[in-house]
Design a protein around this motif. Structure first.
Motif, PDB file in Angstrom:
ATOM      1  N   SER A  17     -23.768  90.392  -6.541  1.00 45.32           N
ATOM      2  CA  SER A  17     -24.154  90.059  -5.173  1.00 45.32           C
ATOM      3  C   SER A  17     -25.359  90.855  -4.705  1.00 45.32           C
ATOM      4  O   SER A  17     -26.061  90.440  -3.776  1.00 45.32           O
ATOM      5  CB  SER A  17     -22.981  90.304  -4.221  1.00 45.32           C
ATOM      6  N   GLY A  18     -25.636  92.014  -5.311  1.00 44.43           N
ATOM      7  CA  GLY A  18     -26.775  92.841  -4.916  1.00 44.43           C
ATOM      8  C   GLY A  18     -26.573  93.426  -3.536  1.00 44.43           C
ATOM      9  O   GLY A  18     -25.457  93.772  -3.141  1.00 44.43           O
ATOM     10  N   ARG A  23     -19.671  85.231 -13.270  1.00 42.14           N
ATOM     11  CA  ARG A  23     -19.331  85.841 -11.989  1.00 42.14           C
ATOM     12  C   ARG A  23     -19.491  84.827 -10.858  1.00 42.14           C
ATOM     13  O   ARG A  23     -20.296  83.903 -10.963  1.00 42.14           O
ATOM     14  CB  ARG A  23     -20.227  87.062 -11.697  1.00 42.14           C
ATOM     15  N   SER A  24     -18.721  85.044  -9.792  1.00 39.69           N
ATOM     16  CA  SER A  24     -18.835  84.209  -8.600  1.00 39.69           C
ATOM     17  C   SER A  24     -18.712  85.097  -7.375  1.00 39.69           C
ATOM     18  O   SER A  24     -17.959  86.071  -7.367  1.00 39.69           O
ATOM     19  CB  SER A  24     -17.727  83.143  -8.555  1.00 39.69           C
ATOM     20  N   VAL A  25     -19.452  84.758  -6.326  1.00 39.29           N
ATOM     21  CA  VAL A  25     -19.316  85.397  -5.020  1.00 39.29           C
ATOM     22  C   VAL A  25     -19.227  84.282  -3.991  1.00 39.29           C
ATOM     23  O   VAL A  25     -20.120  83.433  -3.913  1.00 39.29           O
ATOM     24  CB  VAL A  25     -20.507  86.330  -4.708  1.00 39.29           C
ATOM     25  N   LEU A  26     -18.133  84.277  -3.221  1.00 38.14           N
ATOM     26  CA  LEU A  26     -17.924  83.246  -2.215  1.00 38.14           C
ATOM     27  C   LEU A  26     -18.310  83.763  -0.839  1.00 38.14           C
ATOM     28  O   LEU A  26     -18.297  84.968  -0.584  1.00 38.14           O
ATOM     29  CB  LEU A  26     -16.456  82.800  -2.213  1.00 38.14           C
ATOM     30  N   THR A  27     -18.617  82.833   0.042  1.00 39.33           N
ATOM     31  CA  THR A  27     -19.027  83.221   1.388  1.00 39.33           C
ATOM     32  C   THR A  27     -17.888  83.873   2.166  1.00 39.33           C
ATOM     33  O   THR A  27     -18.132  84.563   3.161  1.00 39.33           O
ATOM     34  CB  THR A  27     -19.555  81.997   2.159  1.00 39.33           C
ATOM     35  N   ASN A  28     -16.634  83.670   1.739  1.00 42.41           N
ATOM     36  CA  ASN A  28     -15.511  84.312   2.419  1.00 42.41           C
ATOM     37  C   ASN A  28     -15.301  85.759   1.969  1.00 42.41           C
ATOM     38  O   ASN A  28     -14.368  86.430   2.419  1.00 42.41           O
ATOM     39  CB  ASN A  28     -14.219  83.514   2.227  1.00 42.41           C
ATOM     40  N   GLY A  29     -16.177  86.244   1.059  1.00 44.97           N
ATOM     41  CA  GLY A  29     -16.106  87.629   0.620  1.00 44.97           C
ATOM     42  C   GLY A  29     -15.423  87.849  -0.710  1.00 44.97           C
ATOM     43  O   GLY A  29     -15.399  88.974  -1.218  1.00 44.97           O
ATOM     44  N   THR A  67     -30.218  84.494  -5.551  1.00 42.39           N
ATOM     45  CA  THR A  67     -29.213  84.263  -4.521  1.00 42.39           C
ATOM     46  C   THR A  67     -29.628  84.745  -3.143  1.00 42.39           C
ATOM     47  O   THR A  67     -28.952  84.443  -2.165  1.00 42.39           O
ATOM     48  CB  THR A  67     -27.894  84.957  -4.902  1.00 42.39           C
ATOM     49  N   ARG A  68     -30.704  85.509  -3.062  1.00 46.66           N
ATOM     50  CA  ARG A  68     -31.161  85.955  -1.742  1.00 46.66           C
ATOM     51  C   ARG A  68     -32.675  86.076  -1.739  1.00 46.66           C
ATOM     52  O   ARG A  68     -33.264  86.674  -2.640  1.00 46.66           O
ATOM     53  CB  ARG A  68     -30.527  87.292  -1.369  1.00 46.66           C
ATOM     54  N   ILE A  69     -33.293  85.492  -0.727  1.00 44.43           N
ATOM     55  CA  ILE A  69     -34.723  85.673  -0.492  1.00 44.43           C
ATOM     56  C   ILE A  69     -34.905  85.574   1.020  1.00 44.43           C
ATOM     57  O   ILE A  69     -34.798  84.497   1.600  1.00 44.43           O
ATOM     58  CB  ILE A  69     -35.577  84.651  -1.274  1.00 44.43           C
ATOM     59  N   ASP A  70     -35.112  86.704   1.656  1.00 42.51           N
ATOM     60  CA  ASP A  70     -35.082  86.768   3.117  1.00 42.51           C
ATOM     61  C   ASP A  70     -36.207  85.978   3.767  1.00 42.51           C
ATOM     62  O   ASP A  70     -35.993  85.319   4.786  1.00 42.51           O
ATOM     63  CB  ASP A  70     -35.151  88.225   3.578  1.00 42.51           C
ATOM     64  N   GLN A  71     -37.408  86.047   3.202  1.00 44.67           N
ATOM     65  CA  GLN A  71     -38.543  85.327   3.765  1.00 44.67           C
ATOM     66  C   GLN A  71     -39.316  84.643   2.643  1.00 44.67           C
ATOM     67  O   GLN A  71     -39.279  85.067   1.487  1.00 44.67           O
ATOM     68  CB  GLN A  71     -39.453  86.280   4.556  1.00 44.67           C
TER      69      GLN A  71
END
Length: 676
Positions: free
Chosen positions: A295-296, A307-313, A447-451
């Motif tokens: 998840s970083g 691996r998996s990361v769900l929005t519910n944590g 999985t994440r790019i803020d801008q």
């Protein structure tokens, strides 16, 4: 024109020795892809994993010009004439072997043909028009052939083909140019030992494997939930500074699935909760929870095979982790607040043998990575025997610029030249032409790019399956830091590998970094934002200086201000050898501290010596460089404060022969005090 895919009809066989082992086939490789246990055993048959790419051929050695050369496109082994065509050879290997990952990209103009020739057959076994690995009748779906998000026939995105292409004798991949570049590519392939029984990819084998290919696509896209009989769980609240262990059943056994949820699940809690795992009495995992699960920084949805990361944590890990006798998972709360945890671990049987390996994870964090200058940043250095299986790069970039021009450089078993030399950070992680958006595939994810222009947090991850990298003695993984504009990066790299007992890595527990504040854009963009722990030189009292020289703060914005703490430095306009400035550094207490200096280099800066508390130190600093840049952190020594201060005298000792202009100026960004 409709895309065309052609297969050769010639069937090629490896020569079978008496009592031959089962052959390596397309079917066996597909089965290996979806077997979670396969990566936990030393490969049989053994192989070496190699990479061919379009990297800039000026990249030869660290001590030669071109080590950071960046024309990583349209570079080939050679060009040859074939049936009146000019074909550029991208990769060539004498078998037995297998292509396990083929990544290609270009800009807009995709006119041309990519061909794969096997076993020296004059007709290609595979024929792809226009860089399109999804073309024609090869109905692979998006698990084995992965387009870039937003892919279309004219888009700038890349494609990744994960379909294994085995060959018994020989493999050659070529590109016939019918337009103009640039053309980028990476081809990962296995090289088996001579005599290994490998069945070459053919039309017949592809058609026969059709059901297996479809099943593999489906399984990789939706990893199965573990439904094992043995299940161990822990639900509790861990106070700040506390820990909770979970002992596993006696071995031989293997962890098949771990699932973890935290409350709260903010970025600080996720990173300051440490996952420690011991197998057979030896610690093999030390990693912040969010980074361990991919998840970083923060909670970022992840959909991948291992691996998996769900929005519910809920964070899930499906790496198989075998042990012979004992296993223990410990959660340590290094944060300042209590954390409620729910940990579930499912185990299963494991046949322990001489191919069984232990699972390892390590974490490395570094802030204030200024670029330029270009540099190699080390993910990890491993010693021993094992298989490298993946990594997550979680980074923070305060500037609206692309940071990832740098290539991966992976050396195996002491290689002088990396056998894995890439074409860009985004290419290593499976996309292309950054900045790009969210990408979810079985083995590569962003999985994440803020801008849009990569400003803020970015999280990228890649796990290796058929393209795992075996090492017999060592593995050294660097990635270049090269950006479009000056910036100051924070990198956190998590690495995963399997290894036999007796191995080691260069990574240690980084507890202080795991509890460091998670950077934010608001803080990073503030014009007066200091670096963590920095004692900014321009704010210190100048106790004395050579009569007549000007000593004053300097705004470093024209040179990429974010690379300097508070965007400024203390500039001394010295005019000759012997000119000096004395600074008084306030100490937090009366204990001895290590004193670090972070200075600036420039074309007109001199060579410096230092005196601390009236005692000369051995450290010297050459302030010359061809451009204006922050220098690396330099240790001056360990010193005890006097009257609550450490007195530092900075004196010009010489001029670099290459210096121009004033030649004796010097600039100091900040100082650091650290306990020994």
């Amino acid at each position: 024109m409709k895309p065309i895919l052609k297969f050769s009809s010639a069937l090629a066989f490896a020569v079978l020795p008496l009592q031959a082992a089962p052959p390596v086939t397309l079917e066996s490789l597909l089965a290996e892809m979806t077997d979670f246990e396969s990566v936990a055993r030393w490969p049989e048959p053994e192989f070496t994993c190699l990479q061919a790419s379009s990297y800039d051929r000026r990249t030869v050695a660290p001590d030669q010009p071109g080590w950071f050369a960046n024309d990583d496109h349209t570079q080939y082994i050679r060009t040859e004439e074939t049936a009146g065509r000019r074909e550029n050879v991208m990769m060539e290997d004498d078998g037995p072997g297998c292509i396990v990952r083929l990544w290609v990209t270009t800009i807009k103009n995709k006119k041309g043909v990519l061909r794969v020739y096997l076993d020296e057959n004059p007709e290609p076994a595979l024929f792809f028009p226009a860089f399109d690995l999804l073309a024609g009748d090869l109905k692979l779906g998006e698990s084995l052939a992965i387009p870039h998000p937003g892919y279309s026939a004219t888009d700038n995105g890349g494609n990744t083909l994960m379909l294994p292409i085995p060959y018994a004798k020989h493999c050659k991949v070529t590109w016939e140019e019918q337009g103009e570049g640039p053309r980028y590519y990476q081809i990962n392939f296995r090289k088996y030992a001579a005599g290994t029984n490998v069945e070459t990819f053919t039309t017949a084998s592809f058609e026969a494997a059709g059901p297996s290919i479809q099943r593999t696509n489906k399984v990789l896209s939706a990893p199965p939930s573990s439904k094992l009989a043995a299940s161990f769980s822990k639900s509790t609240t861990i106070p700040a500074g506390g820990e909770v262990p979970l002992d596993l059943p006696a071995g031989p056994a293997a962890v098949k699935m771990m699932e973890l949820r935290l409350e709260p699940n903010d970025a600080a809690a996720l990173r300051s909760l440490i996952v420690l795992i011991q197998f057979d009495g030896k610690e093999t995992v030390w990693c912040p929870a969010s980074d361990f699960f991919g998840s970083g920084a923060g909670l970022n949805e992840l959909k991948s095979w291992y691996r998996s990361v769900l929005t519910n944590g809920t964070m899930t890990c499906r790496w198989t982790m075998p042990y012979a006798k004992t296993g223990r998972i410990t959660l340590f709360n290094a944060g300042k607040h209590p954390v409620k945890v729910q940990l579930q671990c499912q185990t299963g049987s494991w046949k322990w043998d001489d191919r069984s390996m232990y699972f390892h994870s390590a974490w490395h964090y570094e802030s204030n990575l200024t670029t330029p200058p270009s540099r190699d940043w080390n993910f990890i250095r491993l010693a021993g025997r094992g298989v490298y299986v993946g990594d997550t790069l979680s980074l923070f970039n305060p500037v609206a610029t692309w940071y990832g021009e740098g290539d991966e450089k992976i050396r195996v078993d002491g290689e002088a030249v990396p056998s894995h030399l890439g074409t860009g950070t985004e290419d290593y992680y499976g996309y292309s032409f950054a900045p790009r958006g969210i990408m979810q595939t079985p083995f590569s994810n962003q999985t994440r790019i803020d801008q849009e222009m990569t400003q803020g947090h970015n999280v990228l991850t890649r796990t290796r399956n058929l393209d795992g990298i075996p090492f017999r003695k060592s593995l050294d993984f660097d990635i270049e830091l090269i950006s479009w504009k000056p910036t100051r990066l924070t990198y956190a790299a998590t690495t995963h590998w399997y290894a036999f007992p007796g191995g080691s890595s260069n990574r240690v527990h980084e507890l202080e970094n795991a509890t460091a504040p998670i950077p934010t854009l608001a803080e990073a963009q503030a014009p007066t934002a200091p670096f963590p722990g920095a004692i900014d030189a321009e704010l210190l009292k100048v106790a004395a200086s050579t009569l007549g020289i000007e000593v004053k703060p300097q705004d470093m914005e024209p040179f990429g201000g974010v690379r300097w703490s508070r965007g400024a430095q203390l500039l001394a306009k010295a005019g000759k050898v012997g000119d000096f400035t004395e600074l008084e550094i306030p100490a937090p207490d009366s204990a001895s501290h290590k004193l670090f200096l972070i200075a600036t280099q420039a074309p007109d800066y001199g060579i410096l010596k230092f005196i601390v508390n009236d005692q000369p130190v051995t450290a010297k600093f050459d302030g010359y460089a061809g451009d204006v840049r922050p220098a690396e952190k330099m240790l001056l020594g360990t010193f005890k404060p006097q009257n609550g201060r450490i007195k530092l005298r900075i004196e010009v000792s010489a001029a670099n022969p290459a210096a121009v202009g004033a030649k004796f100026y010097f600039g100091i960004d900040y100082l650091l005090l650290e306990r020994p």
